[in-house]
Write a protein that holds these residues in place. Structure first.
Motif, PDB file in Angstrom:
ATOM      1  N   PHE A   1       0.794  -1.228   0.000  1.00 34.96           N
ATOM      2  CA  PHE A   1       0.000   0.000   0.000  1.00 34.96           C
ATOM      3  C   PHE A   1       0.829   1.282   0.000  1.00 34.96           C
ATOM      4  O   PHE A   1       0.342   2.306  -0.481  1.00 34.96           O
ATOM      5  CB  PHE A   1      -0.948   0.021   1.211  1.00 34.96           C
ATOM      6  CG  PHE A   1      -1.962  -1.090   1.199  1.00 34.96           C
ATOM      7  CD1 PHE A   1      -3.036  -1.067   0.328  1.00 34.96           C
ATOM      8  CD2 PHE A   1      -1.818  -2.175   2.039  1.00 34.96           C
ATOM      9  CE1 PHE A   1      -3.967  -2.092   0.307  1.00 34.96           C
ATOM     10  CE2 PHE A   1      -2.743  -3.221   2.037  1.00 34.96           C
ATOM     11  CZ  PHE A   1      -3.821  -3.181   1.156  1.00 34.96           C
ATOM     12  N   ALA A   2       2.039   1.266   0.544  1.00 36.18           N
ATOM     13  CA  ALA A   2       2.822   2.505   0.614  1.00 36.18           C
ATOM     14  C   ALA A   2       4.304   2.188   0.704  1.00 36.18           C
ATOM     15  O   ALA A   2       4.884   2.195   1.790  1.00 36.18           O
ATOM     16  CB  ALA A   2       2.378   3.350   1.811  1.00 36.18           C
ATOM     17  N   PRO A   3       4.961   1.889  -0.425  1.00 33.74           N
ATOM     18  CA  PRO A   3       6.413   1.624  -0.379  1.00 33.74           C
ATOM     19  C   PRO A   3       7.216   2.786   0.192  1.00 33.74           C
ATOM     20  O   PRO A   3       8.333   2.592   0.656  1.00 33.74           O
ATOM     21  CB  PRO A   3       6.757   1.384  -1.856  1.00 33.74           C
ATOM     22  CG  PRO A   3       5.469   0.969  -2.496  1.00 33.74           C
ATOM     23  CD  PRO A   3       4.403   1.718  -1.770  1.00 33.74           C
ATOM     24  N   GLU A   4       6.620   3.989   0.177  1.00 32.44           N
ATOM     25  CA  GLU A   4       7.336   5.145   0.734  1.00 32.44           C
ATOM     26  C   GLU A   4       7.489   5.057   2.253  1.00 32.44           C
ATOM     27  O   GLU A   4       8.285   5.795   2.840  1.00 32.44           O
ATOM     28  CB  GLU A   4       6.591   6.448   0.396  1.00 32.44           C
ATOM     29  CG  GLU A   4       6.355   6.677  -1.075  1.00 32.44           C
ATOM     30  CD  GLU A   4       5.056   6.058  -1.582  1.00 32.44           C
ATOM     31  OE1 GLU A   4       4.661   6.348  -2.707  1.00 32.44           O
ATOM     32  OE2 GLU A   4       4.441   5.279  -0.815  1.00 32.44           O
TER      33      GLU A   4
ATOM     34  N   SER B   1      12.926   4.134   8.396  1.00 31.67           N
ATOM     35  CA  SER B   1      12.617   5.071   9.477  1.00 31.67           C
ATOM     36  C   SER B   1      11.665   6.166   9.011  1.00 31.67           C
ATOM     37  O   SER B   1      10.856   6.658   9.782  1.00 31.67           O
ATOM     38  CB  SER B   1      13.911   5.695  10.005  1.00 31.67           C
ATOM     39  OG  SER B   1      14.469   6.562   9.040  1.00 31.67           O
ATOM     40  N   GLY B   2      11.775   6.590   7.767  1.00 35.00           N
ATOM     41  CA  GLY B   2      10.921   7.657   7.254  1.00 35.00           C
ATOM     42  C   GLY B   2      11.615   9.001   7.170  1.00 35.00           C
ATOM     43  O   GLY B   2      11.134   9.906   6.485  1.00 35.00           O
TER      44      GLY B   2
ATOM     45  N   SER C   1      12.468  15.606  -4.586  1.00 35.32           N
ATOM     46  CA  SER C   1      12.201  14.286  -5.160  1.00 35.32           C
ATOM     47  C   SER C   1      10.713  13.980  -5.095  1.00 35.32           C
ATOM     48  O   SER C   1      10.005  14.424  -4.192  1.00 35.32           O
ATOM     49  CB  SER C   1      12.983  13.216  -4.391  1.00 35.32           C
ATOM     50  OG  SER C   1      12.780  11.951  -4.951  1.00 35.32           O
ATOM     51  N   ARG C   2      10.245  13.184  -6.053  1.00 32.82           N
ATOM     52  CA  ARG C   2       8.818  12.849  -6.100  1.00 32.82           C
ATOM     53  C   ARG C   2       8.528  11.659  -5.181  1.00 32.82           C
ATOM     54  O   ARG C   2       8.405  10.518  -5.616  1.00 32.82           O
ATOM     55  CB  ARG C   2       8.407  12.510  -7.530  1.00 32.82           C
ATOM     56  CG  ARG C   2       8.523  13.690  -8.476  1.00 32.82           C
ATOM     57  CD  ARG C   2       8.080  13.291  -9.872  1.00 32.82           C
ATOM     58  NE  ARG C   2       8.237  14.372 -10.817  1.00 32.82           N
ATOM     59  CZ  ARG C   2       7.939  14.287 -12.105  1.00 32.82           C
ATOM     60  NH1 ARG C   2       7.489  13.151 -12.589  1.00 32.82           N
ATOM     61  NH2 ARG C   2       8.095  15.305 -12.918  1.00 32.82           N
ATOM     62  N   ILE C   3       8.439  11.938  -3.908  1.00 35.76           N
ATOM     63  CA  ILE C   3       8.108  10.924  -2.917  1.00 35.76           C
ATOM     64  C   ILE C   3       6.810  11.346  -2.250  1.00 35.76           C
ATOM     65  O   ILE C   3       6.697  12.457  -1.733  1.00 35.76           O
ATOM     66  CB  ILE C   3       9.247  10.762  -1.899  1.00 35.76           C
ATOM     67  CG1 ILE C   3      10.479  10.174  -2.590  1.00 35.76           C
ATOM     68  CG2 ILE C   3       8.827   9.891  -0.727  1.00 35.76           C
ATOM     69  CD1 ILE C   3      11.649   9.918  -1.686  1.00 35.76           C
ATOM     70  N   ALA C   4       5.820  10.468  -2.273  1.00 37.19           N
ATOM     71  CA  ALA C   4       4.493  10.801  -1.764  1.00 37.19           C
ATOM     72  C   ALA C   4       4.531  10.996  -0.256  1.00 37.19           C
ATOM     73  O   ALA C   4       5.124  10.206   0.474  1.00 37.19           O
ATOM     74  CB  ALA C   4       3.498   9.708  -2.136  1.00 37.19           C
ATOM     75  N   LEU C   5       3.892  12.055   0.208  1.00 38.14           N
ATOM     76  CA  LEU C   5       3.649  12.294   1.627  1.00 38.14           C
ATOM     77  C   LEU C   5       2.182  12.678   1.749  1.00 38.14           C
ATOM     78  O   LEU C   5       1.812  13.824   1.490  1.00 38.14           O
ATOM     79  CB  LEU C   5       4.559  13.403   2.168  1.00 38.14           C
ATOM     80  CG  LEU C   5       6.060  13.093   2.257  1.00 38.14           C
ATOM     81  CD1 LEU C   5       6.832  14.326   2.688  1.00 38.14           C
ATOM     82  CD2 LEU C   5       6.322  11.949   3.221  1.00 38.14           C
TER      83      LEU C   5
END
Length: 859
Positions: free
Chosen positions: A74-77, A81-82, A93-97
């Motif tokens: 569901f959320a590889p991002e 640790s995050g 960078s195009r990383i979903a938050l």
């Protein structure tokens, strides 16, 4: 492209930002409490009295596997640790938050901590806070500048809520995330952090707990004890280096396991932790089952044994990619180190008969906590503030400062320039890009077309250049824009010669002004999914900005260069060989990673043999912008070994092979320069398989090549099957060890122009097995016409039956990954035009997630 006449209207950004900062603090505090409550509940279930021994051993791996599956599905991002994901998002960078990431992060962290892995919840709370802030900025849009500030404020609120340390949350933003001390950054970060800490404190979300011995004895430090504190800082710096390198080693060990996927890695880590806890004595097991309680042990031996066990378990857990932080483990390791050092020194001095009075051993526990945190995270100021806020003891500030700064210095000196540790790597940010304007980045002058041009002349101009779109003017005024997809659409309709450019162009295009910020331009490109935007001053066209222009500007900023600096120096050929020029064209292959070089050579040689091309092998060595490529000394030994291997394969397969090593400032510019100098007809590039953050950011530079290369471009990520089999040198022609192929179709990937390239590739496979599938979303109108047309065309070309499936799924990527796994697919291929690349993320998602070989062709 749709007509876009009006730019988005932002709300009063600063007013919204202040209100959102308050809301972010509230939800971040509540999320931290929910995370602690859930983790405690899962842990109580695992430690429930009366459970059989077998269940005690099986429950942690099961919980870990579920946590890994949630993240992978569901959320590889949310992996790890995050912290790195937040840093990357703030770096551009195009990383979903968003809310999806926050929910998965909370759920997976509950399971990971409940399974017994010695990871903290403070790193995840940082990503949860940033993700909630990112979602709010989507619900209540503000400008891109303020959105970055809000995400940083969410991160500050998450750390403040996790440790009940609001000042540490603010310092995290200033020291590691934004490096920005503007009034707006400070205002929103302070507001969100203090509200988050207050809410977390009221709800009872306590972080580390200290034993009564540490709480009752205030910190104290005398002058004779200063050398001991310095020694502690030196040891903590060395241990921090060992921790970071051990984390890299742990990640590589998991990559070499025969079982792949995050669920397996987390399950293995949880199983190892459970087995070790059961094998230890009861007294030590109780200490490790609650690792985030700081106590004073009875002897230095116990302290150092606990340090060793916690150190190893933390590396095993963090290296698996489990959702959990390393902030709290670093603090606990530091406290064990500090107590172990001071108790050992006391015992040594006692044995030699020299009395050494240390009034407050707890001082060394606190100093060790700050020193280890500083060495691991490279944030000394944050380390000092976070330990002070947890103890509220001013006497601890001096030993904290001495130990933390010493450890930071040692860790910095011993850090390899090539060392990359994703969970703790501090990345440069692009704050300065917010000060850039469209006028500083745009390309000018601009090639344009007159609106009155007939369609035949428009087609000729597209054929003469590699551009995929042109602004359309009328008497010097911008009136529209035309792209190659507009031209293809009307060409297929068979328009007559009376058609003019004004009939097929997109009128009233989206535009920006020269004084608009670069962040605003990037927002417009992403918001409306376009690849270029004209720059107009009033109604006059003064320039144009593409995604490649922005990537180039950000690359300069990441390397500390001024956008207005002198042009990039040409690359310098430091080594080269030539073969007879007997081919009908040239195929360029970029060789960078020895691990994938053999597979790339095999693939490129196969294409070259089919098309009667010569093979041009290129290796690039980047140097600093301050250095002249032609005068910089570089080592070419490793690169020459790869190129010599290419020459041997060329002789075996009777393919002319040319090789060269270029020293350059900019990798993308050097590749484009090579394409021009050597008259390249096709480019083959590898897509690195590493998962580290630095590698993901580097791969974004591929966009510039895809945008500007005047030849066909093929991206390939060799899968495990391909890497294990390469190179196959039997026979006089290259072959591919990929028998089972899948060709996916969707609304965004129609796969036009694929049949000819695929037919050539399959000639390299002795007995190919080809499948087609079309995946439609639930609300789309389902039509299998395109699927069956491609099936009949390929069957007639390949003279073999081809299976074709029509699938309806909520996620195209997930459905493809499941289908590839269930059918044993070894390779998947996509064919896209330049206009389709920015409008679909399927190709990047497959390159990043699929373990099989993925081939992407840009026509």
């Amino acid at each position: 492209m749709f007509p876009l006449r009006f730019p988005p209207r932002f709300a009063k950004a600063q007013q919204w930002a202040v209100l959102e900062a308050c809301a972010i603090g509230l939800v971040s505090g509540a999320s931290a409490f929910l995370l602690k409550l859930g983790a405690t509940g899962v842990q109580d279930l695992r430690d429930r009295p009366g459970l059989p021994l077998g269940l005690h051993l099986l429950l942690p791996p099961i919980l870990g596997a579920i946590a890994g599956w949630l993240v992978q599905r569901f959320a590889p991002e949310a992996e790890g640790s995050g912290i790195s994901q937040v840093q990357a998002a703030l770096s551009g960078s195009r990383i979903a938050l968003n809310l999806r990431v926050a929910i998965v992060k909370i759920a997976s962290t509950m399971l990971v901590l409940g399974s017994g892995l010695p990871l903290g919840r403070q790193g995840p709370t940082v990503q949860v806070g940033a993700s909630l802030a990112g979602q709010m900025s989507q619900w209540f849009p503000t400008s891109p500048d303020y959105r970055r500030q809000l995400i940083a404020s969410g991160a500050a609120a998450g750390l403040a809520a996790g440790f009940n340390a609001p000042l540490a949350g603010v310092m995290l933003v200033l020291e590691q995330l934004l490096h920005d001390v503007s009034s707006f950054t400070l205002g929103t970060a302070v507001l969100a952090a203090f509200i988050g800490a207050v809410v977390s404190g009221i709800l009872g979300s306590q972080s580390l707990s200290f034993s009564s011995e540490i709480v009752a004895a205030p910190a104290a430090l005398t002058v004779p004890e200063l050398p001991v504190v310095l020694l502690l800082g030196l040891l903590a710096g060395g241990l921090g280096i060992l921790f970071n390198r051990g984390l890299v080693f742990s990640q590589r060990c998991y990559e070499r396991l025969p079982v792949k996927g995050l669920p397996w890695r987390v399950a293995i880590a949880s199983g190892i932790s459970a087995l070790l806890l059961l094998a230890l004595p009861v007294a030590m097991r109780q200490g490790l089952s609650n690792p985030f309680t700081v106590t004073i042990p009875d002897s230095s031996t116990i302290a150092l044994v606990m340090l060793t066990i916690n150190f190893g378990l933390t590396l095993v857990a963090a290296g698996s990619g489990a959702s959990g932080g390393i902030f709290a483990p670093a603090l606990v390791l530091g406290s064990s180190l500090g107590l172990g050092v001071v108790l050992s020194i006391q015992a040594i001095f006692l044995q030699i008969g020299i009395p050494l009075r240390i009034d407050a051993p707890a001082t060394y526990a606190l100093a060790g906590m700050g020193a280890m945190f500083s060495a691991v995270t490279q944030g000394p100021i944050t380390a000092i503030v976070i330990v002070f806020e947890m103890t509220r003891d001013f006497n601890a500030v001096l030993p904290l400062m001495v130990a933390s700064i010493t450890a930071y210095g040692i860790a910095s000196l011993g850090r390899s320039p090539n060392e990359v540790v994703e969970p703790v790597e501090s990345l440069p940010t692009l704050n300065s890009s917010l000060g850039l304007t469209a006028a500083q980045v745009m390309a000018s002058p601009v090639e344009t077309m007159e609106a009155s041009l007939p369609l035949t002349e428009v087609m000729q101009q597209f054929n003469r250049t590699h551009h995929r779109g042109f602004p359309v003017t009328q008497k010097g005024t911008l009136v529209g824009i035309v792209t190659s997809s507009d031209l293809d659409e009307h060409t297929l309709k068979g328009q007559d010669e009376s058609v003019r450019l004004s009939d097929i162009m997109t009128p009233h295009p989206l535009t920006v002004a020269p004084q608009d910020s670069l962040a605003h331009v990037l927002y417009m490109l992403n918001r409306y999914q376009v690849s270029r935007v004209p720059v107009v001053d009033g109604r006059k066209l003064v320039g144009i900005i593409t995604r490649a222009d922005i990537i180039r500007a950000e690359s300069d900023l990441l390397s500390g260069q001024d956008i207005a600096a002198a042009p990039i120096a040409p690359s310098y050929v430091a080594y080269g060989t030539r073969s007879p020029a007997t081919g009908q064209g040239r195929l360029l292959v970029l060789l960078a990673n020895p691990r994938t070089a053999q597979a790339l050579l095999q693939f490129a040689a196969g294409l070259a043999s089919l098309r009667n091309y010569e093979l041009e092998c290129l290796h690039l060595i980047p140097v600093s912008r301050e250095a002249d490529p032609s005068e910089t000394a570089v080592s070419t030994l490793g690169a020459r070994r790869m190129l010599q291997q290419a020459e041997r394969l060329g002789r075996r397969w009777h393919i002319p092979v040319h090789t060269q090593i270029r020293v350059c400032h900019d990798l993308s510019a050097a590749i484009l320069e090579t394409i021009s100098d050597r008259h390249i007809n096709e480019l083959v590039m590898g897509w690195g398989g590493g998962a580290s953050l630095a590698q993901r950011l580097f791969r974004e530079g591929v966009d510039q090549i895809l945008q500007q290369a005047p030849c066909r471009v093929v991206l390939i990520k060799p899968g495990s099957t391909f890497l294990a089999a390469a190179p196959l040198v039997q026979g006089d022609h290259p072959t591919l060890p990929l028998r089972h192929w899948l060709i996916p179709l969707s609304a965004q990937v129609p796969q036009t122009g694929l049949a000819e390239s695929l037919e050539q590739l399959l000639q390299l496979i002795p007995d190919p097995d080809l499948s087609l599938c079309q995946i439609d979303l639930p609300r789309q109108t389902v039509s299998a016409k395109r699927l069956h047309q491609l099936q009949r065309r390929l069957e007639s070309r390949l003279r073999q039956p081809i299976q074709a499936d029509l699938i309806c799924a909520r996620s195209v990527t997930s459905a493809l990954l499941d289908l590839m796994r269930s059918r044993g697919i070894e390779a998947v291929m996509l064919s896209l035009t330049l206009e389709q690349l920015p409008t679909t993320t399927l190709w990047k998602e497959l390159l990043a997630q699929a373990p099989q070989t993925v081939i992407v062709q840009r026509r």
